[in-house]
Enzyme design. Structure first.
Site, mmCIF file in Angstrom:
data_model
loop_
_atom_site.group_PDB
_atom_site.id
_atom_site.type_symbol
_atom_site.label_atom_id
_atom_site.label_comp_id
_atom_site.label_asym_id
_atom_site.label_seq_id
_atom_site.Cartn_x
_atom_site.Cartn_y
_atom_site.Cartn_z
ATOM 1 C CB SER A 46 -36.852 -109.695 62.065
ATOM 2 O OG SER A 46 -35.634 -109.033 62.298
ATOM 3 N N GLY A 218 -33.916 -107.398 64.678
ATOM 4 C CA GLY A 218 -34.260 -108.499 65.571
ATOM 5 C C GLY A 218 -35.758 -108.569 65.745
ATOM 6 N N GLY A 220 -39.633 -109.061 67.629
ATOM 7 C CA GLY A 220 -40.479 -108.775 68.779
ATOM 8 C C GLY A 220 -40.610 -107.334 69.223
ATOM 9 C CB CYS A 245 -34.879 -103.197 61.938
ATOM 10 S SG CYS A 245 -36.509 -103.952 61.963
ATOM 11 C CG LEU A 246 -34.929 -104.945 68.152
ATOM 12 C CD1 LEU A 246 -36.388 -104.857 68.596
ATOM 13 C CD2 LEU A 246 -34.334 -106.274 68.589
ATOM 14 C CD GLN A 249 -38.622 -101.240 66.589
ATOM 15 O OE1 GLN A 249 -38.400 -102.259 67.235
ATOM 16 N NE2 GLN A 249 -39.479 -101.225 65.572
ATOM 17 C CE1 TYR A 290 -44.751 -103.739 70.087
ATOM 18 C CE2 TYR A 290 -43.866 -105.393 68.564
ATOM 19 C CZ TYR A 290 -44.626 -105.059 69.687
ATOM 20 O OH TYR A 290 -45.251 -106.049 70.400
ATOM 21 C CG HIS A 328 -34.608 -104.133 56.980
ATOM 22 N ND1 HIS A 328 -33.844 -104.869 57.845
ATOM 23 C CD2 HIS A 328 -35.825 -104.034 57.541
ATOM 24 C CE1 HIS A 328 -34.565 -105.214 58.890
ATOM 25 N NE2 HIS A 328 -35.783 -104.721 58.735
ATOM 26 C CD GLU A 330 -30.771 -105.122 56.196
ATOM 27 O OE1 GLU A 330 -30.850 -103.876 56.246
ATOM 28 O OE2 GLU A 330 -31.558 -105.862 56.820
#
Lengths: 356, 347
Positions: A46, A218, A220, A245-246, A249, A290, A328, A330
């Site tokens: 990430s 991930g 960006g 996370c990503l 989103q 983000y 997270h 994990e």
């Protein structure tokens, strides 16, 4: 060691010394507040496109341990106050400097990283470079567009990973740059995991008849992944889903919500998150720039909020048997306090498929 | 959490004489607790045998007794002052042991005094080594191999099973005197005798002696709803076996990787949640130094000391407190350590 500079796109320049690979680097400068966990941080995909700066002043004390790697080292550069040339740990294999040289990642040390962090907190994250001389014109650095990270770090082909012990269910993990411990947490709970590239069409995923789908972390800006979002949209409501996370989103974007860039993000292992349903507060591991704008969501229920700044940290979609978290569970690096999220996902799959 | 209006007068047991590992930190914690209690309008009665402490300053407590910290004295003070509550968690080992004795005799109940902060069950769990060991095993947290003995022959048998060297810890001793390290049967016979004699209930714990292991501590806190955090980790620069008073403790721990760190942090939080204690808890899981990976999972997990959550679940900002143990240096051919007492202020 030779003199080097950390140059921020707003013109701020900090003098330090080189370590790691002998080359220049450009990327988005972000800070991580973890005290332990630099190995996992450096190998977390990430961080693609970013220069990582540790606020903790002594880094590399326990050396580098390859079995603790979370994935591909995808960051662009590394900034520390001090790196430790003589690590002390019974599992240590080699030094941080050797790791960075091996990975081709340039580093800079001797930087007052807390001062730079304060600057970023004041002015927001920005592009930066590690270089031996300060360029006269910083406009190219300022204009540098860092995008397309998912394509760089995601899985390129489908892989099958067996469950540890007895198999209870089949999970498809859409890999946008997953950390290895997500896979391990699933496998340890009896999930046989099919890891697929993010471009895999929803129809193909459904054709495998998995019991649930997990969306990984991930790098960006989530909104740039329009093709991925379209596939997620087709999966919502079809089977139990867990986004992280990503993945969290992307699920929100697929549900019709919006995401926003945070001023300086949350990166570290000490982020307090409150469960709005139970009132409990957990210490979580986080790495994101983000956030989901919870008010923008036409469906779902805000479940977790960040106790520091009130941003969205998790959404429940009961109507779809889906949920997502920004933090997270994990861990790796960071506290394991929220690993129950994986249990929740497995239980969700069990509820749907009573024969499990 | 709302203020408990029933608490009007609190007897606080001070830390007594300054010995390594006690007093200075407890004095600080005790002084903080005095301030918190007084600010809440609670009448504070303090007993402490040590006049050279901050907490015995007239400005901090309402009534101060500079008396010996014995069961008899505390009984007399309770009869005279008639407090409704007693706070013992700030008095170190002495305070906890006194509270236990008063409670077991039924004196507290007879005089309508309730123990606030740390309760008897929690002290029992932390102080009774067998109970603690069983509790740890029930939640799957490993402990150092040990067993309890009430006579010398049993002690010898246990030592044979565990393997030398072993450390002998007498149960419920004030200040922890009467312990020792034994390297063979002959030494064991003498050390077990001394330990049994020192224990008020003639009971000792025989435990694997872990000199040379890495010593890590976690400071944890929890509230009544079960939220728990690790305030910080600490690491002794020297391994177990070198007296902390001769060494340096750094915070945070610097030589643990994330995996080891989180394993110990999670264990500390599991223990603090289980113990039903509110407030501040230094837990000390251990990790062996060196390369022996198998032993990496055999941490020594102990609850050390309890500090009550006070009447509002509010914990005074207790400073970092070191865990000191006067143990001989590993393999040091010093006669004194073989014969001498192992003074354990904490255990």
């Amino acid at each position: 060691m030779s003199k080097s500079y950390l140059i921020l796109s707003d013109g701020a320049v900090y003098e330090g010394e080189r370590f790691g690979a002998e080359r220049d680097a450009t990327g988005e400068l972000v800070f991580n507040t973890g005290v332990v966990g630099y190995i996992e941080t450096l190998t977390d995909p990430s961080y693609w496109g970013q220069i990582i700066m540790q606020t903790f002043p002594a880094v590399g004390n326990y050396g580098v341990i390859e079995e603790d790697f979370e994935g591909k080292c995808a960051c662009r550069g590394y900034v520390v106050r001090e790196w430790c040339p003589e690590p002390s740990n019974f599992r240590s294999q080699y030094t941080l400097d050797a790791f960075l040289k091996k990975q081709g990642i340039p580093g800079i040390c001797g930087i007052d990283t807390r001062a730079v962090t304060q600057h970023i907190r004041e002015c927001g994250v920005m592009n930066a470079m590690i270089a031996d001389r300060v360029p006269d014109d910083l406009s190219p650095l300022k204009a540098l567009n860092i995008s397309g990270g998912v394509r760089e770090v995601c899985a390129k082909e489908k892989t099958l990973c067996p469950a540890t012990g007895k198999r209870l269910c089949n999970v498809t993990l859409i890999d946008y740059g997953t950390k290895r411990n997500i896979l391990r947490e699933l496998q340890n709970r009896g999930c046989a995991v099919t890891v697929v590239p993010p471009t895999t069409p929803a129809e193909e995923i459904l054709a495998d008849h998995p019991d649930g789908v997990m969306l990984s972390n991930g790098p960006g800006d989530p909104a740039e992944n329009t093709a991925c979002i379209a596939e997620v949209k087709k999966l919502l409501g079809k089977l139990p889903m867990f986004g992280l996370c990503l993945g969290h989103q992307l699920m929100a974007l697929a549900a019709g919500g919006q995401t926003v860039k945070l001023k300086y993000g949350h990166r570290g292992g000490n982020q307090p998150v409150t469960d709005t349903q139970t009132g409990h507060t957990y210490i979580t591991s986080q790495n994101h720039g983000y956030a989901v704008v919870s008010e923008s969501l036409p469906v779902g229920r805000l479940r977790f909020v960040n106790a520091n700044d009130g941003t969205c940290e998790g959404v429940d979609y009961p109507e779809w048997r889906a949920f997502s978290v920004q933090f997270h569970p994990e861990a790796c690096a960071g506290p394991r306090d929220t690993s129950v999220m994986f249990d929740r996902f497995v239980n969700m799959m069990k509820e749907v498929n009573l024969c499990l | 959490m709302p203020l408990n209006k029933d608490i009007k007068k609190v007897l606080m047991i001070g830390s007594g004489p300054i010995v390594i590992g006690q007093a200075a930190e407890f004095d600080y914690a005790g002084a903080q607790a005095c301030r918190v209690l007084k600010r809440a309008g609670v009448n504070v009665v303090l007993v402490n045998s040590n006049p050279a402490t901050i907490m015995t300053d007239k400005a901090l407590a309402d009534e101060i007794y500079l008396e010996p910290l014995t069961v008899e004295t505390v009984k007399r003070i309770i009869e005279k002052e008639k407090p409704d509550s007693m706070l013992a968690g700030l008095g170190g080992q002495t305070g906890l042991t006194l509270a236990m004795q008063l409670d077991k005799e039924g004196f507290l109940e007879a005089h309508g005094v309730r123990l606030i902060g740390t309760n008897v069950e929690a002290i029992d769990k932390a102080e009774d080594r067998q109970l603690f060991k069983d509790t740890m095993q029930a939640i799957g947290e490993p402990v150092i191999p040990s067993d309890i003995a009430s006579d010398v022959e049993t002690a010898l048998r246990i030592a044979g099973e565990i393997g030398y060297p072993v450390i002998i810890r007498p149960a419920f001793t004030l200040g922890g005197t009467g312990g020792g390290v034994a390297y063979d049967n002959e030494e064991m016979r003498a050390a077990a005798r001394t330990g049994l004699d020192a224990s008020p209930i003639t009971q000792i714990l025989v435990e694997k002696y872990i000199a040379g292991w890495k010593e890590i501590e976690f400071e944890t806190m929890r509230d009544a709803t079960g939220n728990a955090i690790a305030v910080c980790s600490m690491e002794n620069v020297d391994p177990v076996g070198i007296h902390t008073g001769d060494s340096i403790v750094v915070a945070p721990a610097l030589t643990l990787s994330n995996r080891e760190y989180q394993m110990l942090r999670s264990a500390s939080l599991n223990i603090v949640r289980l113990s039903h204690r509110q407030g501040h808890h230094p837990d000390r899981p251990g990790l062996p130094a060196g390369r022996d990976q198998k032993r990496g999972h055999r941490q020594d997990l102990r609850l050390l000391r309890a500090l009550g959550g006070l009447h509002r679940g509010e914990v005074p900002q207790v400073a970092l407190r070191q865990v000191h143990q006067r143990q001989p240096q590993a393999g040091h051919p010093d006669e004194g350590h073989r014969r001498g007492h192992v003074h354990r202020a904490q255990l």
